[in-house]
Design an enzyme around this catalytic site. Structure first.
Site, PDB file in Angstrom:
ATOM      1  CB  ALA A  62      -0.855  -0.002   1.261  1.00 55.21           C
ATOM      2  N   GLY A 101       0.315  -5.072   0.391  1.00 57.82           N
ATOM      3  CA  GLY A 101      -0.793  -4.978  -0.569  1.00 57.82           C
ATOM      4  C   GLY A 101      -0.413  -5.483  -1.944  1.00 57.82           C
ATOM      5  CD  GLU A 104      -2.896  -7.650   1.893  1.00 52.56           C
ATOM      6  OE1 GLU A 104      -3.556  -8.009   2.886  1.00 52.56           O
ATOM      7  OE2 GLU A 104      -2.567  -6.461   1.670  1.00 52.56           O
ATOM      8  CD  GLU A 124       1.054  -6.112   4.984  1.00 58.73           C
ATOM      9  OE1 GLU A 124       0.411  -6.059   3.926  1.00 58.73           O
ATOM     10  OE2 GLU A 124       1.824  -7.058   5.250  1.00 58.73           O
TER      11      GLU A 124
HETATM   12  N1  T1G Z   1       4.646   3.297   0.167  1.00 53.00           N
HETATM   13  C1  T1G Z   1       5.171   4.512  -0.127  1.00 53.00           C
HETATM   14  N2  T1G Z   1       6.513   4.742  -0.331  1.00 53.00           N
HETATM   15  C2  T1G Z   1       7.323   3.693  -0.243  1.00 53.00           C
HETATM   16  C3  T1G Z   1       6.847   2.387   0.070  1.00 53.00           C
HETATM   17  C4  T1G Z   1       5.443   2.216   0.274  1.00 53.00           C
HETATM   18  N3  T1G Z   1       4.908   1.020   0.564  1.00 53.00           N
HETATM   19  N4  T1G Z   1       7.907   1.547   0.094  1.00 53.00           N
HETATM   20  C5  T1G Z   1       8.997   2.301  -0.191  1.00 53.00           C
HETATM   21  N5  T1G Z   1       8.665   3.576  -0.389  1.00 53.00           N
HETATM   22  C6  T1G Z   1       9.568   4.686  -0.736  1.00 53.00           C
HETATM   23  C7  T1G Z   1      10.634   4.932   0.341  1.00 53.00           C
HETATM   24  O1  T1G Z   1      10.166   5.766   1.348  1.00 53.00           O
HETATM   25  C8  T1G Z   1      11.752   5.575  -0.478  1.00 53.00           C
HETATM   26  O2  T1G Z   1      11.409   6.931  -0.654  1.00 53.00           O
HETATM   27  C9  T1G Z   1      11.638   4.876  -1.820  1.00 53.00           C
HETATM   28  O3  T1G Z   1      10.302   4.306  -1.879  1.00 53.00           O
HETATM   29  C10 T1G Z   1      12.618   3.757  -1.996  1.00 53.00           C
HETATM   30  O4  T1G Z   1      12.512   2.896  -0.883  1.00 53.00           O
HETATM   31  C11 T1G Z   1      -3.111  -3.026   2.831  1.00 53.00           C
HETATM   32  C12 T1G Z   1      -1.369  -1.987   4.823  1.00 53.00           C
HETATM   33  C13 T1G Z   1      10.267  -2.079  -1.311  1.00 53.00           C
HETATM   34  C14 T1G Z   1      11.997  -3.423  -0.204  1.00 53.00           C
HETATM   35  O5  T1G Z   1       6.190  -2.676   4.142  1.00 53.00           O
HETATM   36  O6  T1G Z   1      10.441  -2.569   2.393  1.00 53.00           O
HETATM   37  O7  T1G Z   1       0.726  -2.911   2.165  1.00 53.00           O
HETATM   38  O8  T1G Z   1      13.276   7.932   0.615  1.00 53.00           O
HETATM   39  O9  T1G Z   1      14.832   3.311  -0.004  1.00 53.00           O
HETATM   40  O10 T1G Z   1      16.000  -0.170  -0.200  1.00 53.00           O
HETATM   41  O11 T1G Z   1      -1.942  -4.843   3.589  1.00 53.00           O
HETATM   42  O12 T1G Z   1      11.158   0.128   0.403  1.00 53.00           O
HETATM   43  O13 T1G Z   1      13.418   7.710  -1.836  1.00 53.00           O
HETATM   44  O14 T1G Z   1      11.767   9.316  -0.825  1.00 53.00           O
HETATM   45  O15 T1G Z   1      13.369   1.472   0.949  1.00 53.00           O
HETATM   46  O16 T1G Z   1      15.273  -0.604  -2.587  1.00 53.00           O
HETATM   47  C15 T1G Z   1       3.718  -2.997   3.122  1.00 53.00           C
HETATM   48  C16 T1G Z   1       7.988  -1.228   2.414  1.00 53.00           C
HETATM   49  C17 T1G Z   1       3.065  -1.665   3.209  1.00 53.00           C
HETATM   50  C18 T1G Z   1       7.315  -2.504   2.069  1.00 53.00           C
HETATM   51  C19 T1G Z   1      12.609  -1.314  -1.460  1.00 53.00           C
HETATM   52  N6  T1G Z   1       4.934  -2.870   2.346  1.00 53.00           N
HETATM   53  N7  T1G Z   1       9.106  -0.942   1.532  1.00 53.00           N
HETATM   54  O17 T1G Z   1      13.747  -1.126  -0.672  1.00 53.00           O
HETATM   55  O18 T1G Z   1      14.322   1.295  -1.377  1.00 53.00           O
HETATM   56  S1  T1G Z   1       1.611  -1.725   4.225  1.00 53.00           S
HETATM   57  C20 T1G Z   1       6.104  -2.687   2.948  1.00 53.00           C
HETATM   58  C21 T1G Z   1      10.268  -1.633   1.625  1.00 53.00           C
HETATM   59  C22 T1G Z   1       0.480  -2.577   3.269  1.00 53.00           C
HETATM   60  C23 T1G Z   1      -1.750  -3.608   3.010  1.00 53.00           C
HETATM   61  C24 T1G Z   1      -0.839  -2.895   3.919  1.00 53.00           C
HETATM   62  C25 T1G Z   1      11.385  -1.185   0.732  1.00 53.00           C
HETATM   63  C26 T1G Z   1      11.521  -2.016  -0.573  1.00 53.00           C
HETATM   64  P1  T1G Z   1      12.542   8.030  -0.672  1.00 53.00           P
HETATM   65  P2  T1G Z   1      13.820   2.247  -0.219  1.00 53.00           P
HETATM   66  P3  T1G Z   1      14.947  -0.181  -1.238  1.00 53.00           P
END
Ligand code: T1G
Length: 696
Positions: A62, A101, A104, A124
């Site tokens: 998400a 998401g 999902e 999450e």
């Molecule tokens: N949403 C918005 N921005 C995101 C993002 C996300 N999910 N994930 C990463 N970014 C931004 C981050 O802030 C950074 O921004 C840039 O992307 C690069 O990220 C309904 C509720 C994917 C493994 O937990 O683990 O889904 O600093 O530096 O090292 O069930 O990002 O450049 O401005 O980390 O290559 C669940 C979170 C969400 C994954 C990539 N998903 N992301 O790692 O790059 S909750 C997560 C990561 C959800 C649903 C629910 C990692 C990555 P900026 P980065 P990276």
């Protein structure tokens, strides 16, 4: 049609492509685009649909920047529902990381293919949330409740081959041919008349489940994730998948998702997520700063820290040369390193062959000349300025001019160390935390003359060895230890005023810390701080009227250095790290109060927590004023990754914002009235409190 999702026909296959850099997050316009594209696909003459993403990854979750604001339509379930109800096979084509998401969404497709390097997971829980797009109801139906519980409570992604083995991924396709592989798979499904595999209808694995697994999981999570709410709510959801029909289970998931989404814990953990990424940015460093290639590393000192530091580079595949002053110290150090790897191998983390492979990357020397070809040196010798200056002067003569010289000092002046070299621009602090091969934090100490190239290279090295690097300035104790000094001093004062070690530690443990200051001192070794205080000639060198507490000195004078001597503030049984209160220490503390004429009093847990947290926050504010830390969130990252500050409180500065700076400032002023020698309210705290602002 949304700008981030396109729908095209490739012959008889419909292609839905998402392009929402940097990580194809499921932003509202992506959800809208998916809904429109799958609706169109459902009504046209294509025989199947492939969902694929551009850029470096499949949907990584998400859009967490949307949290904390009213969610714009369509919501996750509406989007997911359209996908799952497609009247023709929908195939998700996965590369990079299909997370949260993203997975999902893929689970709502009828089939999933992936390239070998892909990873899939529901992380999450690491954000204080739970999978709120049906993941807690669909994943157990695909891999069974126990495997789903493990994946959802840990939040650790699965590699593609593992996901294929458990049935999340239906086919692994060639790395370079994801789209072609997915189209071929879709055509094969149609040719075979394969059924629409709606995960929601797969009930075999969630029927007749022994529900005792859920209480066992709750107990385990209470131990390993003590104080965290999200893991418990995740378990409730997976249990619902095994006890309720799909739609009722989904409704339960949604209700619990909204609960965690609006919790302080998720606000804190989301803060740490973004803070960790912000910490990588150096405000004044030009974006195009070059980094040097670091291929070979030299470590000075094979002690506990030296050995642990070496393992980080070896784990990243970099050859390391360890230098010591005697063969005996070298052998002892290498034995510890091999022992650490063999213990990990026993736990199944490495094969015996991998242990040999890693030890094969370690060479050792007694001769500085053996370091002539390394690109980076990390010095980890005894914490004494003269010793460090002698080492750096030698290194300056034997290493190649472009070699970066880093010091693992935890308190000393990096500029003074650099002053004995002809390359102060290549000198930097890399403060690792014990155990160095485990703790994720790296305080990167930028000296007055450290170049941008050296700084950027060190940040890149931190990322390469899987550390969270935070750039800080030079001062006594940098950020972490400087704040810890104030925290530790308050803990000592609480002892002389009425507490016993277990009172102080108990209050902090209850707040969520893995351990309190006394037990932490016993773990790290009380003699380390004692020698530093002796080195600074404390208390004799203190200014008139300064407050000093000598309880820690008295404990050390008894030869009680903590776990390593079997006794410190607590007593320890042979081979056991459990702290046991010791009447001898109780007597020592009570006599000390008597000697100082202090009437001991009962001190509440609230007061203990307040004084320790205020000590951290007030000093943190001074550090920000002095520019030793670039931003308040850096301090939070340092404390969560280096000092065991509970992530669900967001770090000391975020915690302060949660409490409210007006209240924090009032309490610091109150404490300063009680004890002006120890408390000087930080001007920044005063300013922000009076202006009704926050640190972030
Ligand atoms: N949403 C918005 N921005 C995101 C993002 C996300 N999910 N994930 C990463 N970014 C931004 C981050 O802030 C950074 O921004 C840039 O992307 C690069 O990220 C309904 C509720 C994917 C493994 O937990 O683990 O889904 O600093 O530096 O090292 O069930 O990002 O450049 O401005 O980390 O290559 C669940 C979170 C969400 C994954 C990539 N998903 N992301 O790692 O790059 S909750 C997560 C990561 C959800 C649903 C629910 C990692 C990555 P900026 P980065 P990276």
């Amino acid at each position: 049609m949304s700008h981030s999702v396109t729908y095209t026909k490739d012959g008889d296959i419909g292609i839905i492509a998402v392009n929402n850099p940097p990580v194809n997050a499921l932003s509202h316009h992506v959800r809208q685009g998916l809904l429109e594209s799958f609706t169109e696909a459902n009504n046209d003459d294509t025989i199947a649909t492939v969902l694929i993403c551009g850029g470096r990854t499949f949907i990584a979750g998400a859009d967490i920047t949307e949290f904390g604001k009213p969610l714009r339509p369509p919501d996750f379930l509406e989007t997911m529902g359209i996908i799952e109800s497609l009247s023709k096979p929908a195939v998700a084509a996965i590369h990079g990381t299909a997370l949260g998401g993203g997975l999902e969404t893929a689970l709502c497709c009828h089939y999933r293919v992936a390239v070998p390097s892909a990873r899939v997971g529901l992380p999450e829980v690491t954000l204080g949330l739970l999978p709120g797009g049906g993941g807690t109801q669909r994943l157990p139906r695909l891999i069974g409740p126990e495997a789903a519980l493990a994946a959802i409570i840990s939040g650790t992604p699965m590699k593609a081959d593992q996901a294929h083995a458990v049935g999340v991924i239906d086919q692994i396709v060639a790395e370079a041919n994801l789209l072609e592989g997915a189209k071929a798979f879709a055509r094969q499904l149609v040719a075979e008349g394969a059924k629409l595999n709606k995960v929601r209808d797969l009930n075999d694995k969630v029927t007749g489940v022994d529900l005792a697994i859920f209480d066992a999981a709750r107990k385990q999570a209470n131990k390993t994730r003590r104080g965290f709410e999200a893991p418990q709510r995740c378990i409730d959801c997976v249990e619902a998948a095994c006890t309720l029909p799909f739609d009722e289970g989904l409704a339960k998931e949604q209700a619990l998702f909204r609960q965690v989404l609006t919790s302080n814990q998720s606000a804190s953990q989301l803060h740490i997520f973004f803070a960790e990424r912000a910490a990588a940015k150096v405000n004044d460093m030009p974006k195009d700063t070059e980094t040097l290639g670091i291929k070979k590393v030299g470590i000075i000192g094979a002690g506990t820290m030296g050995g642990g530091i070496a393992m980080n580079f070896v784990n990243a595949g970099m050859p390391v040369t360890i230098l010591e002053t005697s063969q005996e110290f070298l052998d002892k150090g290498l034995t510890v390193v091999r022992g650490n790897y063999e213990r990990s191998a026993k736990r199944g983390r490495f094969t015996a062959e991998q242990v040999e492979q890693r030890m094969g990357l370690v060479t050792s020397t007694l001769d500085y000349a053996g370091l002539g070809d390394v690109d980076l040196i990390v010095e980890a010798v005894f914490e004494n300025m003269d010793v460090k200056k002698e080492v750096f002067a030698k290194l300056d003569t034997v290493t190649k001019p472009e070699c970066i010289l880093a010091t693992n000092t935890s308190t000393l002046d990096v500029d003074e160390i650099a002053s004995v070299t002809k390359r102060p621009d290549k000198v930097i602090g890399t403060h690792f935390f014990s155990p160095a091969n485990v703790m994720r934090l790296l305080e990167i100490v930028r000296g007055a003359k450290t170049s941008f190239e050296t700084l950027a290279t060190t940040q890149a090295v931190a990322k390469a060895i899987q550390k969270v690097g935070v750039v800080v300035g030079v001062c006594d104790g940098f950020v972490g230890n400087r704040m810890l000094h104030q925290y530790g001093a308050q803990a000592q004062y609480l002892l002389e005023e009425g507490c016993l070690p277990q009172d102080v530690d108990g209050a902090v443990y209850e707040l969520g810390f893995a351990m309190g200051p006394m037990a932490m001192g016993d773990l790290a070794g009380l003699d380390v701080g004692w020698r530093i205080r002796q080195g600074k000639d404390l208390p004799a060198s203190l200014p008139e009227g300064a407050r000093y507490n000598a309880i820690a000195d008295r404990v050390c004078e008894l030869g009680r250095y903590g776990q390593k001597t079997g006794a410190g503030y607590y007593r320890y049984e042979q081979g056991d790290r459990t702290p046991h209160p010791d009447p001898a220490i109780e007597e020592l503390i009570i006599n000390y109060s008597k000697e100082k004429g202090i009437e001991r009093r009962t001190i509440s847990r609230e007061e203990i927590v307040e004084r320790l947290m205020c000590a951290l926050i007030n000093e943190g504010a001074k550090i920000l004023e002095a520019g030793i830390a670039q931003r308040a969130s850096d301090i939070d990252v340092i404390y969560v990754y280096g000092y065991g500050f509970p992530a669900y409180l967001g770090g000391p500065m975020f915690y302060a914002d949660t409490v409210g700076l007006k209240k924090v400032y009032e309490r610091v002023c109150f404490l300063a009235e009680q004890d002006p020698a120890s408390w000087q309210p930080a001007p920044l705290l005063k300013k922000l409190a009076e202006e009704g602002r926050t640190f972030h």
